[in-house]
Design a protein around this motif. Structure first.
Motif, short mmCIF file in Angstrom:
data_model
loop_
_atom_site.label_atom_id
_atom_site.label_comp_id
_atom_site.label_asym_id
_atom_site.label_seq_id
_atom_site.Cartn_x
_atom_site.Cartn_y
_atom_site.Cartn_z
N HIS A 1 48.04 15.32 56.53
CA HIS A 1 49.11 16.32 57.36
C HIS A 1 48.30 16.61 58.49
N ALA A 2 47.04 16.94 58.48
CA ALA A 2 45.86 17.39 59.58
C ALA A 2 46.09 16.27 60.75
N LYS A 3 45.87 15.09 60.02
CA LYS A 3 45.96 13.52 61.05
C LYS A 3 47.35 13.59 61.84
N TYR B 1 49.45 15.95 62.26
CA TYR B 1 49.56 17.15 63.17
C TYR B 1 49.14 16.71 64.45
N ASP B 2 47.48 16.24 64.69
CA ASP B 2 47.12 15.91 65.79
C ASP B 2 48.03 14.61 66.42
N HIS C 1 50.94 16.18 68.10
CA HIS C 1 50.78 16.97 69.30
C HIS C 1 50.08 16.24 70.42
N PHE D 1 44.70 26.27 54.91
CA PHE D 1 45.21 26.47 56.14
C PHE D 1 44.32 27.54 56.74
N ILE E 1 41.96 21.09 58.15
CA ILE E 1 43.52 21.49 58.26
C ILE E 1 43.46 23.03 58.66
N ASP F 1 44.11 25.89 60.81
CA ASP F 1 45.18 26.32 61.66
C ASP F 1 46.04 25.03 62.25
N LYS F 2 45.92 23.87 61.41
CA LYS F 2 46.84 23.00 61.66
C LYS F 2 48.40 23.36 61.49
N ASP G 1 52.10 25.13 63.20
CA ASP G 1 52.83 25.95 64.47
C ASP G 1 53.53 27.02 63.79
#
Ligand code: FCB
Length: 411
Positions: free
Chosen positions: A182-184, A186-187, A190, A236, A257, A259-260, A262
């Protein structure tokens, strides 16, 4: 209706159109009889036109990874084009797309060679994400994973969903890899779309002890709340995932993760009572009961609208906007569907009035579809599907949803 409140319906690709290459296809015999499920892959234009009839301004749908990447090194671009066409149709209707990258199913090759508890799963999933993000245009709202904890419970603890593992240690490894992805993801999203809105859809349940007077029920209910509803919120907020399963050492892992997110996608359906039972796995028994007289759904789930207010209040500590990415009822009784929807939308309205930042509500689901463990009997649709003729017919709840959308102008 305030212009920016998202009123939508939600679906997932596999539940509408199946896939010959998915792990789930060989899991359930019903699918070998009827692999296309609702024929949505060919009837998509007709189905998307229903969104216009309903008057929604948003639509959550998913990609079927196994159709896009049927074999490890084979990409079927026609499926990506098909998805782009859906996005164009939605734009034409002024309907905001919300796209889910992963909704329970996997390509068979992936789950066989790179199941989630293996670290190699990460690279394979992220290459799929890269491919999609660089190919599709016009999507602002992204859900990376639908209900990672349901996947975990079903696929790695209960073993009732593919890959059918029953091993808490592997479950935690799988969760770690999924949240890392998920974290990756997200990047990746974005980087390509700076103003993207990215989240997971987290299934939250109202959890309560079966008996308030039984300390063991109370302890287990608190543990269940922490594990099922809260541990992902804390991860999170802090970048640390802490999970305590009954009779096991606490599992703690650092993850990138923090703050990953919105916004935060909440899927809410029911209340579950937790009971200590020494004959069950980890001594936990889960039950549904019609305690407040709101009734049970056709799946036996308790209807408990107040629980939606509670989970929204809990999720609000994330300090990001909340969107109800799924809420719905399986029933053949349209009046029950209408009452369910009204009471849950009332709960959303109350939450907003109390200052909780809720920005959208998606009813599950647009049309009747395949339900993971209950097959074709679970009638969640605003439109009824005759699975023999594949004809769609509006239930009264469809007209009611349109009315709700028009009438809640003070949201
Ligand atoms: C949710 C799933 C969704 C659907 C509903 C009824 O947990 O995300 O796919 O099956 O339940």
């Amino acid at each position: 209706m305030k212009n920016d409140f998202l009123w939508g319906v939600a679906t997932s690709a596999f539940q509408l159109e199946g896939s010959p290459h998915a792990d789930w296809s060989s899991w359930d015999s019903i699918l070998s009889e009827n692999p296309d499920i609702t024929n949505h892959y060919t009837m998509y234009k007709e189905d998307l036109a229903l969104l216009k009839d309903l008057g929604v301004n948003a639509y959550r749908f998913s990609l079927e990874w196994s159709r896009i990447q049927p074999r490890e090194n084979i990409w079927d671009e026609s499926v990506v084009d098909h998805c782009q066409e859906i996005i164009e149709i939605l734009k034409g209707y002024n309907v905001e797309p919300m796209l889910t990258l992963h909704h329970f199913t996997h390509p068979l090759w992936f789950i066989k060679k790179y199941p989630w508890h293996e670290e190699a799963s990460v690279e394979k999933f992220l290459s799929f994400v890269e491919h999609i993000v660089s190919s599709l245009k016009g999507v602002k709202y992204w859900i990376t994973f639908n209900e990672p904890y349901v996947l975990l419970l079903g696929g790695y603890l209960e073993g009732c969903m593919p890959p059918g593992i029953k091993d808490p240690a592997l479950a935690l490894k799988a969760l770690k890899n999924i949240l890392y992805c998920h974290a990756k993801a997200y990047d990746i999203i974005h980087k390509a779309i700076p103003d993207a809105m990215v989240s997971v859809s987290h299934n939250m349940a109202a959890l309560a002890p079966w008996s308030r007077w039984n300390p063991l029920d109370r302890i287990l209910a608190t543990m269940a709340k922490h594990f099922y509803n809260h541990s992902i919120l804390d991860a999170f907020l802090t970048g640390q995932l802490r999970i305590k399963l009954p009779f096991r050492k606490e599992y703690i892992v650092e993850l990138p993760i923090k703050d990953k997110l919105d916004f935060f996608g909440v899927n809410y359906y029911t209340r579950v009572h937790v009971r200590f039972n020494p004959f069950k796995k980890m001594c936990v028994e889960l039950r549904h009961h019609d305690i407040d007289g709101n009734g049970l759904t056709d799946l036996g789930w308790e209807i408990h609208p107040y629980g939606l207010e509670r989970v929204l209040r809990n999720a609000s500590r994330l300090k990001v906007p909340l969107i109800i990415t799924e809420n719905g009822i399986a029933t053949r009784n349209p009046q029950k569907k209408i009452d369910f929807m009204r009471k849950h939308v009332d709960a959303v309205e109350k939450s907003i009035k109390k200052g909780i930042d809720v920005r959208g509500y998606f009813y599950w689901s647009l049309i009747d579809n395949y339900e993971w463990l209950q097959g074709l009997d679970a009638r969640f649709g605003l439109y009824k599907v005759d699975f023999k003729t594949m004809k769609r017919k509006p239930t009264n709840a469809a007209a009611y949803y349109s009315y709700l959308i028009r009438s809640r102008s003070d949201f």
